[in-house]
Design a protein around this motif. Structure first.
Motif: not given
Lengths: 253, 349
Positions: B34-63
């Motif tokens: 509970p609390g604002a700060q941990p929730l903020n971190v959790a939301a950031k992780i969710c967003v970055f999972v998407v962002l990093v996965a989309s980048y991996d599609l380019l860099l890791g999979y397509t080169g």
């Protein structure tokens, strides 16, 4: 005669001042196997590269069933029925053997742009790839990466990729080079099998004269980029120009 | 399960356990931490999972090496920002903003792709760098539209505001506010997008991308038009990054150059991909979680170490919270040294 499956007209490429392929005009008909011979540097592989679209010709044209291929990229020429195996092994090294073949089968089936399904959804493609692996006797190495294969096995995989495309025109560039003696017949039998279908056109660059003699209906000789002899295997091999240019023998006057 | 994960299982018990722990932690973050700060971190992780996965599609999979990824992320953020700021905090304008952002991203990605994917990888990287820099300058110059360097705060639709109460009574001791609903929106969209990406890389199309990464010359010779496949991958990746930007904009209720377009974020994305493991997608989850946690809690941890070692010479200074970037750097170097194929690559071996 019918329309040739493949024809080149005055096909030429210059690299600076060097003419690597010099105005080669030649037609290849369905059901025939033509061996292309010539010393190293004669322009055999470059001739192949011009036909399959890896290089752009300086002049002349390539026709596939009478249709000009000018300006078409290699992928479009493959789609049009021109298949090519490479002299230097050219695979997807960190993918598995089956995946290498499956990619070729998938290209042939036109399924490359499917984003919705899992690749494993197309069982038919996987089965077709497995059959091809059995044909080239690579089933045991199915799940190894291509990079882990021995040289001979890589050559067989290279041939399997070409078979998977099931083109009208097969272009083999020294398919048995570097293979051990007991592996060579597997590949030669496959080529003979394609020839036996009767409607495929086969181009074969090969150095081994016994292979050429046993498989080819016709031999063309390239020398310094130019077509210098063309005809029945027996006649061409016996001709003075081949004895001199290719076998390097001095011809007795 | 097979079809949900597109047949791409973690293939390592430890990896599966870590992924499940991350999934569980994120799914119940508001109740577990509970609390604002941990929730903020959790939301950031969710967003970055998407962002990093989309980048991996380019860099890791397509080169494809691209430095324009934060541009697409920023377009998503600015799309929401401009729509909500100009037309008010309603769902309609927001949808419009998202669609417009996606359209802009895909068109830009297509242009970059078709114009420059024919050139060698290093030149492509340079071009993306130039386009991304130009876009960042543009965003800060057009201050009437974007808010310039200061960025803009805006209001989101009412159900997503902290003041909103879904339930009268707290649930498990946590008041279900609009902020929590907002978090679950971010979490579920991120989960769906990640599973979608997993499907794409395991589709026949995804396999062609890997073939292109391995040997583009041969992929072309097999009959795959490489420039088309690369362009589609660029567009998909750009679209996904845009949606990540949308999520971040909704979560922060603020969009500015520092939260979207900065080159620092681009470097973070690169580090996350490399630490997690290129070409695995699961690496995006691990990389994003680990890196974001380190970014937010390394200082706290170091403060404790620094206190605990008080009195010992040198050590307290070395672990002073102000040195956290140094230690983050050390962690990065160590992880690349010991796990050259990333954490996922290492665990799968």
């Amino acid at each position: 005669m019918s329309i040739p499956a493949l024809e080149t007209r005055d096909l030429t490429i210059r690299f600076g001042g060097h003419v690597a392929v010099n105005a080669v005009s030649c037609a290849f008909h369905p059901g025939t196997l033509t061996a292309i011979v010539g010393p190293n540097g004669a322009g055999k592989t470059t001739y192949f590269n011009l036909i399959s679209g890896q290089l752009r010709a300086t002049a002349g044209e390539v026709l596939l069933r009478g249709r000009p291929m000018a300006g078409l990229p290699a992928s479009a020429r493959t789609k049009a029925g021109l298949g090519r195996a490479f002299q230097l092994t050219n695979l997807f090294p960190s993918l598995t053997v089956i995946e290498n073949v499956r990619l070729a089968v998938q290209s042939r089936a036109g399924a490359g742009l499917d984003l919705r399904h899992m690749w494993s959804h197309r069982r038919d493609l996987i089965e077709a790839a497995d059959r091809l692996l059995a044909d080239v006797k690579l089933t045991e190495r199915r799940d190894a990466t291509a990079a882990a294969l021995s040289h001979g096995d890589q050559r067989k995989l290279e041939v399997a990729l070409l078979l998977a495309l099931d083109p009208d025109v097969f272009m083999f560039d020294e398919p048995t080079a570097g293979m051990s003696v007991d592996e060579v017949p597997t590949v030669l039998d496959l080529i003979a099998g394609i020839k036996a279908k009767g409607n495929k056109t086969i181009l074969l660059v090969e150095h081994k004269m016994d292979v050429v003699r046993s498989l080819a209906d016709r031999i063309i000789v390239l020398h310094n980029g130019a077509l210098v002899a063309d005809g029945e295997p027996g006649a061409v091999i016996a001709s003075p120009i081949v004895q001199q240019a290719y076998l390097g023998l001095e011809v007795a006057e | 399960m097979n079809s949900l994960l597109s047949g791409d299982f973690p293939r390592s018990r430890l990896l599966a356990a870590i992924l499940l722990a991350i999934l569980f932690g994120l799914a119940f973050a508001p109740f577990l931490f509970p609390g604002a700060q941990p929730l903020n971190v959790a939301a950031k992780i969710c967003v970055f999972v998407v962002l990093v996965a989309s980048y991996d599609l380019l860099l890791g999979y397509t080169g494809i090496v691209s430095f324009a990824h934060t541009m697409f992320y920023g377009i998503g953020g600015y799309g929401v920002s401009i729509a909500l700021y100009s037309f008010g905090p309603e769902w309609g304008p927001m949808a419009l903003g998202i669609i417009a952002a996606l359209a802009v991203s895909v068109v830009l990605a297509l242009m970059i792709g078709l114009l420059s994917l024919r050139v060698r990888a290093i030149f492509f990287a340079m071009i993306t760098l130039a386009v991304a820099s130009a876009f960042a300058v543009l965003a800060s110059q057009l201050s009437w539209l974007t808010g310039g360097e200061d960025g803009r705060s805006y209001r989101v639709p009412e159900v997503l505001r902290p003041g909103f109460r879904l339930l009268e009574e707290p649930l498990f001791g946590v008041a279900i506010t609009g902020k929590i609903l907002s978090y679950y929106l971010v979490f579920s969209v991120a989960l769906v997008l990640f599973l979608l990406a997993l499907r794409i890389v395991n589709s026949p199309f995804g396999r062609v991308l890997q073939a292109i990464r391995e040997n583009d010359f041969r992929a072309e010779a097999l009959g795959y038009r490489v420039v088309v496949y690369r362009s589609i991958a660029t567009c998909l990746s750009a679209g996904m990054a845009t949606l990540a930007g949308v999520l971040m904009a909704l979560w922060l209720r603020y969009t500015g150059p520092d939260t979207t377009l900065s080159f620092a974020i681009m470097i973070d994305i690169l580090l996350m991909v490399v630490i997690g493991g290129m070409g695995t997608l699961y690496g995006a989850v691990i990389g994003a979680a680990l890196f974001t946690l380190a970014q937010n809690y390394l200082q706290v941890l170091m403060a404790q170490v620094s206190e605990a070692t008080a009195g010992i010479p040198l050590l307290p200074q070395l672990f002073h919270p102000d040195r956290w970037l140094l230690w983050l750097g050390v962690l990065f170097v160590l992880s690349v040294y010991f796990f050259p194929t990333g954490i996922v690559g290492r665990l799968r071996r």
